[in-house]
Design a protein around this motif. Sequence first.
Motif, PDB file in Angstrom:
ATOM      1  N   SER A 187       4.534   4.822  -4.830  1.00 37.41           N
ATOM      2  CA  SER A 187       3.562   5.663  -4.316  1.00 37.41           C
ATOM      3  C   SER A 187       3.757   7.040  -4.203  1.00 37.41           C
ATOM      4  O   SER A 187       2.704   7.968  -3.951  1.00 37.41           O
ATOM      5  CB  SER A 187       2.940   5.117  -3.077  1.00 37.41           C
ATOM      6  N   THR A 241      -5.724  -1.613  -7.564  1.00 38.01           N
ATOM      7  CA  THR A 241      -4.780  -0.712  -6.903  1.00 38.01           C
ATOM      8  C   THR A 241      -5.308  -0.185  -5.584  1.00 38.01           C
ATOM      9  O   THR A 241      -4.521   0.145  -4.874  1.00 38.01           O
ATOM     10  CB  THR A 241      -3.928   0.247  -7.731  1.00 38.01           C
ATOM     11  N   THR A 242      -6.782  -0.117  -5.593  1.00 35.31           N
ATOM     12  CA  THR A 242      -7.358   0.666  -4.162  1.00 35.31           C
ATOM     13  C   THR A 242      -7.165   0.010  -3.041  1.00 35.31           C
ATOM     14  O   THR A 242      -7.185   0.575  -2.023  1.00 35.31           O
ATOM     15  CB  THR A 242      -9.042   0.764  -4.663  1.00 35.31           C
ATOM     16  N   TRP A 271      -3.786   5.333  -2.790  1.00 32.31           N
ATOM     17  CA  TRP A 271      -4.259   4.624  -3.995  1.00 32.31           C
ATOM     18  C   TRP A 271      -5.708   4.433  -4.216  1.00 32.31           C
ATOM     19  O   TRP A 271      -5.998   4.168  -5.145  1.00 32.31           O
ATOM     20  CB  TRP A 271      -3.531   3.083  -4.109  1.00 32.31           C
ATOM     21  N   LEU A 324       1.137   8.460 -11.733  1.00 32.75           N
ATOM     22  CA  LEU A 324       0.238   7.272 -11.422  1.00 32.75           C
ATOM     23  C   LEU A 324      -0.904   6.987 -12.328  1.00 32.75           C
ATOM     24  O   LEU A 324      -1.126   5.809 -12.752  1.00 32.75           O
ATOM     25  CB  LEU A 324       0.025   7.273 -10.030  1.00 32.75           C
TER      26      LEU A 324
END
Length: 429
Positions: free
Chosen positions: A30, A52-53, A59, A37
């Motif tokens: 992260s 991935t949210t 993210w 990313l």
Amino acid sequence: MADVPTPSDCLADQCGKTKRDSSEDLDLISSLPDVILQHILSLIPTKFAIRTTVLSKRWRHVWSHTPSLYFPRDLYRFRLKADSINKTLTCYKAPKIITFNLCSIYIDHLPYIDGWIEFAMSRNVENLSLKFDFNSGKRYKIPEFFYINSSVKQLRVEAVELSFHDMIPKCSVSWTSLKKLHLRYCKLSDESLAKILSGCPILESLTLYLCDKVRVLDLSKSLRLRVLVIDGDIWVPGPTQIVAPHIHCLRLRNSQLPCTLVDVSSLTEAKLDIFFCSPQKLKADFLQTMFLEMLEKLQNVEKLTFGANFLKVLSLAELRGVHFPSLKVKVLTLETMISQYVIPGIVRLQQNSPELKKLTVHTTTDDGSIPNEYIDKYLDFVGLNSAQLWSSKAMEDIIPKLTHINNVSIVFSSTKPNQNGSLNFLHEF
């Protein structure tokens, strides 16, 4: 075990509906810059990138700026609904798309496909890949705006196997940035392909994989075209004439129908074989004539690759005492199982290639090759005793010629067939 969130759930969360947040402590991944990313997420289907949210606020919007959107055929848990794609495009924020990959298999997608393509083009997409696979027999009609674009550099259009998609533009074509064109199971005509090519002034690579109705492939006006890949079979034979004076690399897998290399005068590399499917009748006399005429056109090519069926036919010509042209090949690659059925042809190629420096043999399975009994039957038919030709004594006279060549490096390796049992003949993008 908690359910895995769907892309629609994640998109709803992103648009303002609160759900739980994970710890805000950043892990190693992260903490990477957004651009890294986004590159990572661009390598997976978009529906997985969207999930991935839920990881953390960090993210939440990363996926929406990825340079690529990938909507593959979904055979697993979640059906890729049109509404989900529409929501994805609504939430997508990147001003430019590098790659847009869409595989549409559902009838309810049809009313929206124009809009999805238009969206990609509005973001100056560079690599556009479209696959249409409607099992009901429905066809997607390519809109006229599709043929006018200045951003696409690589284009791939594909239909389901033997359900040909029309690529017959009624308007003029203007693909001014296109460098690589790959058409798979598309129905073309000589006129429509000529119209397409006239609108691609900087085209460098053309692939026609089982494209129907092309007979005379005239590429003389494609001045920057360097790579040509053609794949045909007994159902879709491919062009009967190839006029390609500017190409440097040719990959041709033909059927047993006529194919003449009219002009390939700039070639430096070529790969040739034929498609054979039992119980086809072996047109041995015709194939020998056609292949030897092809070799005449390949005399100055420095890098050659031949498949097993090509070598078997050349072996027939050698056993019958047919004249072979001299070659200037320096690197010769053979994709075949080594057996008595290919050795005579290989030996003759070596003897007629005085400048040969390297011989590579990729040993393969015999799947898709001309059955050996067809070869024996033909030899007996023309008055040559196949049993005598393949006797130990006869082969003892030939094999030393195969293994003792002065100043030539010989390399043996193995090549695995693809799922269809044939060699990986085409380069995909």
